[in-house]
Design a protein around this motif. Structure first.
Motif, PDB file in Angstrom:
ATOM      1  N   GLU A  50       0.826  -1.206   0.000  1.00 28.28           N
ATOM      2  CA  GLU A  50       0.000   0.000   0.000  1.00 28.28           C
ATOM      3  C   GLU A  50       0.863   1.260   0.000  1.00 28.28           C
ATOM      4  OE1 GLU A  50      -3.977  -0.839   2.370  1.00 28.28           O
ATOM      5  OE2 GLU A  50      -2.242  -1.628   3.435  1.00 28.28           O
ATOM      6  N   VAL A  51       1.972   1.216   0.730  1.00 22.66           N
ATOM      7  CA  VAL A  51       2.906   2.341   0.699  1.00 22.66           C
ATOM      8  C   VAL A  51       3.433   2.532  -0.717  1.00 22.66           C
ATOM      9  CG1 VAL A  51       5.122   3.218   1.535  1.00 22.66           C
ATOM     10  CG2 VAL A  51       3.555   2.058   3.120  1.00 22.66           C
ATOM     11  N   ARG A  52       3.788   1.441  -1.364  1.00 15.09           N
ATOM     12  CA  ARG A  52       4.303   1.523  -2.734  1.00 15.09           C
ATOM     13  C   ARG A  52       3.253   2.105  -3.682  1.00 15.09           C
ATOM     14  NH1 ARG A  52       9.113  -0.850  -3.094  1.00 15.09           N
ATOM     15  NH2 ARG A  52       9.731  -2.227  -1.386  1.00 15.09           N
ATOM     16  N   GLU A  53       2.014   1.720  -3.489  1.00 17.19           N
ATOM     17  CA  GLU A  53       0.944   2.222  -4.356  1.00 17.19           C
ATOM     18  C   GLU A  53       0.759   3.726  -4.188  1.00 17.19           C
ATOM     19  OE1 GLU A  53      -3.880   1.694  -4.891  1.00 17.19           O
ATOM     20  OE2 GLU A  53      -2.712   0.040  -4.049  1.00 17.19           O
ATOM     21  N   ILE A  54       0.861   4.220  -2.958  1.00 23.06           N
ATOM     22  CA  ILE A  54       0.713   5.656  -2.708  1.00 23.06           C
ATOM     23  C   ILE A  54       1.800   6.440  -3.437  1.00 23.06           C
ATOM     24  CG2 ILE A  54       0.922   7.429  -0.911  1.00 23.06           C
ATOM     25  CD1 ILE A  54      -0.557   5.421   0.953  1.00 23.06           C
ATOM     26  N   PHE A  55       3.028   5.926  -3.419  1.00 30.47           N
ATOM     27  CA  PHE A  55       4.110   6.591  -4.149  1.00 30.47           C
ATOM     28  C   PHE A  55       3.890   6.502  -5.655  1.00 30.47           C
ATOM     29  CE2 PHE A  55       6.372   6.574  -0.146  1.00 30.47           C
ATOM     30  CZ  PHE A  55       7.206   7.676  -0.237  1.00 30.47           C
ATOM     31  N   GLU A  56       3.398   5.379  -6.120  1.00 33.50           N
ATOM     32  CA  GLU A  56       3.223   5.188  -7.561  1.00 33.50           C
ATOM     33  C   GLU A  56       2.165   6.117  -8.139  1.00 33.50           C
ATOM     34  OE1 GLU A  56       2.454   1.050  -7.935  1.00 33.50           O
ATOM     35  OE2 GLU A  56       4.537   0.456  -7.521  1.00 33.50           O
ATOM     36  N   ILE A  74       1.949  11.003   0.632  1.00 34.19           N
ATOM     37  CA  ILE A  74       3.398  10.775   0.611  1.00 34.19           C
ATOM     38  C   ILE A  74       4.073  11.581   1.714  1.00 34.19           C
ATOM     39  CG2 ILE A  74       5.514  11.206  -0.710  1.00 34.19           C
ATOM     40  CD1 ILE A  74       3.928  10.437  -3.232  1.00 34.19           C
ATOM     41  N   THR A  75       3.677  12.836   1.862  1.00 34.89           N
ATOM     42  CA  THR A  75       4.240  13.671   2.925  1.00 34.89           C
ATOM     43  C   THR A  75       3.987  13.045   4.286  1.00 34.89           C
ATOM     44  OG1 THR A  75       3.975  15.696   1.642  1.00 34.89           O
ATOM     45  CG2 THR A  75       4.133  15.939   4.026  1.00 34.89           C
ATOM     46  N   PHE A  76       2.767  12.586   4.487  1.00 30.45           N
ATOM     47  CA  PHE A  76       2.418  11.978   5.769  1.00 30.45           C
ATOM     48  C   PHE A  76       3.242  10.714   6.011  1.00 30.45           C
ATOM     49  CE2 PHE A  76      -0.040   9.549   8.792  1.00 30.45           C
ATOM     50  CZ  PHE A  76      -0.440  10.517   9.691  1.00 30.45           C
ATOM     51  N   ILE A  77       3.338   9.870   4.992  1.00 28.24           N
ATOM     52  CA  ILE A  77       4.067   8.613   5.140  1.00 28.24           C
ATOM     53  C   ILE A  77       5.554   8.861   5.366  1.00 28.24           C
ATOM     54  CG2 ILE A  77       4.869   6.597   3.834  1.00 28.24           C
ATOM     55  CD1 ILE A  77       2.021   6.358   2.758  1.00 28.24           C
ATOM     56  N   LEU A  78       6.129   9.830   4.678  1.00 26.75           N
ATOM     57  CA  LEU A  78       7.547  10.134   4.883  1.00 26.75           C
ATOM     58  C   LEU A  78       7.809  10.550   6.328  1.00 26.75           C
ATOM     59  CD1 LEU A  78       8.425  11.983   1.562  1.00 26.75           C
ATOM     60  CD2 LEU A  78       9.453   9.851   2.381  1.00 26.75           C
ATOM     61  N   ASN A  79       6.914  11.327   6.901  1.00 29.72           N
ATOM     62  CA  ASN A  79       7.073  11.700   8.311  1.00 29.72           C
ATOM     63  C   ASN A  79       7.041  10.469   9.212  1.00 29.72           C
ATOM     64  OD1 ASN A  79       7.401  14.613   8.648  1.00 29.72           O
ATOM     65  ND2 ASN A  79       5.406  14.793   7.674  1.00 29.72           N
ATOM     66  N   VAL A 121      11.868   5.405  -2.417  1.00 28.73           N
ATOM     67  CA  VAL A 121      12.005   6.852  -2.215  1.00 28.73           C
ATOM     68  C   VAL A 121      13.048   7.428  -3.168  1.00 28.73           C
ATOM     69  CG1 VAL A 121      12.646   8.647  -0.553  1.00 28.73           C
ATOM     70  CG2 VAL A 121      11.184   6.743   0.159  1.00 28.73           C
ATOM     71  N   ILE A 122      14.119   6.691  -3.420  1.00 24.22           N
ATOM     72  CA  ILE A 122      15.120   7.152  -4.388  1.00 24.22           C
ATOM     73  C   ILE A 122      14.483   7.326  -5.767  1.00 24.22           C
ATOM     74  CG2 ILE A 122      17.178   6.455  -5.686  1.00 24.22           C
ATOM     75  CD1 ILE A 122      18.244   5.223  -3.076  1.00 24.22           C
ATOM     76  N   GLN A 123      13.711   6.352  -6.193  1.00 20.76           N
ATOM     77  CA  GLN A 123      13.038   6.452  -7.490  1.00 20.76           C
ATOM     78  C   GLN A 123      12.113   7.664  -7.529  1.00 20.76           C
ATOM     79  OE1 GLN A 123      11.052   2.700  -8.065  1.00 20.76           O
ATOM     80  NE2 GLN A 123      12.951   1.529  -7.957  1.00 20.76           N
ATOM     81  N   TYR A 124      11.418   7.889  -6.420  1.00 25.18           N
ATOM     82  CA  TYR A 124      10.466   8.999  -6.344  1.00 25.18           C
ATOM     83  C   TYR A 124      11.176  10.349  -6.473  1.00 25.18           C
ATOM     84  CZ  TYR A 124       7.381  12.383  -4.082  1.00 25.18           C
ATOM     85  OH  TYR A 124       6.642  13.503  -3.786  1.00 25.18           O
ATOM     86  N   VAL A 125      12.234  10.570  -5.673  1.00 27.72           N
ATOM     87  CA  VAL A 125      12.890  11.882  -5.708  1.00 27.72           C
ATOM     88  C   VAL A 125      13.665  12.075  -7.007  1.00 27.72           C
ATOM     89  CG1 VAL A 125      12.995  12.207  -3.226  1.00 27.72           C
ATOM     90  CG2 VAL A 125      14.859  11.025  -4.362  1.00 27.72           C
TER      91      VAL A 125
END
Length: 209
Positions: A117-123, A130-135, A149-153
């Motif tokens: 589910e975390v992966r889906e939110i980033f995708e 994403i902001t909430f999960i990163l915190n 996260v590397i792929q995302y940034v």
């Protein structure tokens, strides 16, 4: 506790089939009607009839209590929510209520959210989530999502969308880990520094100091 819509229901506004929703309270009216208060697809925290859902996780944190209200209704909910004006304060954007809600949300995310589910939110690039999960990931120092996260940034910076709080949070998350993947990415960043900004560069420099 988490729930999902029952199969075969007509489409409901701001609710999706096959999506798991975290329950923030289970409420019973004085007439015996039961409701789950969940955060829907529009990020609104709304009570819905329990008849719409099936339970996919019945886990309840030890901080939850059964609160019997003066109007003969009741609620199973985090004890931090158990005062009469809590939801009114939350909907009116009162800072204390928002702070309490976000702390509980972080706790429930840690306990309930699955890796896929975390992966889906980033995708799907849901920036608020994403902001909430990163915190949450920063607080828990959860190493599982380094490559994600590397792929995302990397994607955000290459699209020239790097100067925002989410990207800074992502860099701070990565900087927690002395891993080869992080070192390689930060070196890549330094060789393409024109994509970034001073705040990101400061995080990277501190990482290598």
């Amino acid at each position: 506790m988490r729930v999902s819509l029952k199969e075969g229901l007509e489409k409901k506004e701001n609710l999706s089939m096959n999506k798991k929703y975290i329950v923030y309270s289970l409420e019973t009216s004085k007439n015996g009607e039961e409701f789950y208060r969940v955060q829907n697809d529009a990020n609104q925290v709304v009570p819905y009839p329990t008849s719409l859902f099936e339970i996919v996780s019945d886990k309840v944190n030890s901080d939850w209590i059964l609160w019997n209200k003066p109007n003969n209704s009741s609620a199973l909910l985090p004890k931090q929510f158990a005062y009469l004006s809590f939801w009114e304060d939350y909907y009116n954007d009162e800072l204390e209520a928002l702070k309490i809600f976000n702390l509980i949300k972080e706790q429930l995310f840690q306990e309930e959210l699955e890796e896929n589910e975390v992966r889906e939110i980033f995708e799907i690039e849901n920036e608020d989530e994403i902001t909430f999960i990163l915190n949450v990931l920063i607080k828990t120092k959860d190493i599982r999502f380094i490559n994600l996260v590397i792929q995302y940034v990397k994607s955000k910076l290459e699209e020239s969308n790097g100067e925002d709080n989410t990207t800074l949070l992502a860099f701070r998350y990565l900087s927690l880990f002395k891993q080869s993947e992080v070192e390689d990415y930060f070196l890549y960043y330094l060789t393409n520094i024109e994509l970034g900004n001073d705040r990101l560069t400061e995080v990277v420099n501190e990482y290598f100091s």
